[in-house]
Scaffold this motif. Structure first.
Motif, PDB file in Angstrom:
ATOM      1  N   CYS A  28      -8.616  -0.150  -5.700  1.00 47.55           N
ATOM      2  CA  CYS A  28      -8.104  -1.412  -6.156  1.00 47.55           C
ATOM      3  C   CYS A  28      -8.271  -1.531  -7.673  1.00 47.55           C
ATOM      4  O   CYS A  28      -7.520  -2.187  -8.384  1.00 47.55           O
ATOM      5  CB  CYS A  28      -8.907  -2.601  -5.344  1.00 47.55           C
ATOM      6  N   ASP A  58      -2.973  -2.408  -0.733  1.00 50.56           N
ATOM      7  CA  ASP A  58      -2.203  -3.577  -0.902  1.00 50.56           C
ATOM      8  C   ASP A  58      -2.778  -4.601  -2.118  1.00 50.56           C
ATOM      9  O   ASP A  58      -4.061  -4.505  -2.025  1.00 50.56           O
ATOM     10  CB  ASP A  58      -2.146  -4.502   0.417  1.00 50.56           C
ATOM     11  N   ALA A  59      -2.082  -4.835  -2.970  1.00 43.04           N
ATOM     12  CA  ALA A  59      -2.639  -5.724  -3.997  1.00 43.04           C
ATOM     13  C   ALA A  59      -1.873  -6.732  -4.436  1.00 43.04           C
ATOM     14  O   ALA A  59      -0.360  -6.895  -4.456  1.00 43.04           O
ATOM     15  CB  ALA A  59      -2.602  -4.796  -5.380  1.00 43.04           C
ATOM     16  N   GLN A  99      -3.395   3.791  -2.587  1.00 43.79           N
ATOM     17  CA  GLN A  99      -3.579   2.477  -3.282  1.00 43.79           C
ATOM     18  C   GLN A  99      -3.389   1.621  -2.274  1.00 43.79           C
ATOM     19  O   GLN A  99      -2.592   1.653  -1.225  1.00 43.79           O
ATOM     20  CB  GLN A  99      -2.436   2.443  -4.222  1.00 43.79           C
ATOM     21  N   ILE A 127      -5.234  -2.234 -10.293  1.00 46.92           N
ATOM     22  CA  ILE A 127      -5.038  -3.536 -10.928  1.00 46.92           C
ATOM     23  C   ILE A 127      -5.218  -3.154 -12.433  1.00 46.92           C
ATOM     24  O   ILE A 127      -4.610  -3.829 -13.438  1.00 46.92           O
ATOM     25  CB  ILE A 127      -6.186  -4.578 -10.557  1.00 46.92           C
ATOM     26  N   ALA A 164       0.884  -1.285  -0.092  1.00 47.40           N
ATOM     27  CA  ALA A 164      -0.137  -0.224  -0.024  1.00 47.40           C
ATOM     28  C   ALA A 164       0.803   1.404  -0.214  1.00 47.40           C
ATOM     29  O   ALA A 164       2.020   1.337   0.673  1.00 47.40           O
ATOM     30  CB  ALA A 164      -1.085  -0.007   1.114  1.00 47.40           C
ATOM     31  N   CYS A 181      -7.295  -7.103  -3.569  1.00 52.24           N
ATOM     32  CA  CYS A 181      -6.750  -6.126  -2.759  1.00 52.24           C
ATOM     33  C   CYS A 181      -6.956  -5.783  -1.274  1.00 52.24           C
ATOM     34  O   CYS A 181      -8.448  -6.313  -1.100  1.00 52.24           O
ATOM     35  CB  CYS A 181      -7.074  -4.883  -3.624  1.00 52.24           C
TER      36      CYS A 181
END
Length: 128
Positions: A108, A79-80, A77, A112, A73, A101
């Motif tokens: 997300c 965490d993905a 944005q 992506i 993150a 995400c």
């Protein structure tokens, strides 16, 4: 690790993390916070870190034919996590990709989308 050991580990995680029962899964793994996810993937037998710049980590799991890409993150944005699994289907080798995400859906989807665009640009010469 034996199946019984995995069951014990999964039970321990569920008891220690009440949210684990509600957590999303990705490529048959519970989606965890960034550091926990990285640590869990690194402990898989044969796992290799392909890239680690602190905010993007790629880990190969050769036993399961998976390459993980994890984005930490930053700003708005989330965490993905992207899981790419090589499979054989109808006599062809294909890559199944899925993503998840830990954060707001709107952010997300955009993240992506950008990652897919970058990936398509990087692999375009290979498809020609």
């Amino acid at each position: 690790m034996f199946a019984a050991d995995r069951l014990i580990l999964a039970t321990a995680v569920a008891l220690l993390c009440p949210w684990a029962a509600q957590a999303a899964s990705l490529c048959e793994r519970a989606v965890l916070p960034f550091r926990a996810m990285v640590a869990a993937l690194k402990t898989e037998p044969g796992a290799q870190v392909l890239r680690d710049n602190g905010s993007v980590i790629e880990i190969e799991d050769p036993k399961r034919f998976i390459i993980w890409t994890l984005y930490k993150a930053h700003g708005d944005q989330p965490d993905a996590y992207i899981c790419r699994r090589v499979v054989q289907e109808d006599g062809q080798v294909k890559i199944w990709m899925s993503a998840e995400c830990v954060g707001r859906t709107l952010n997300c989807d955009g993240l992506i989308g950008r990652l897919l665009l970058e990936q398509n640009r990087a692999t375009a010469p290979l498809r020609r």
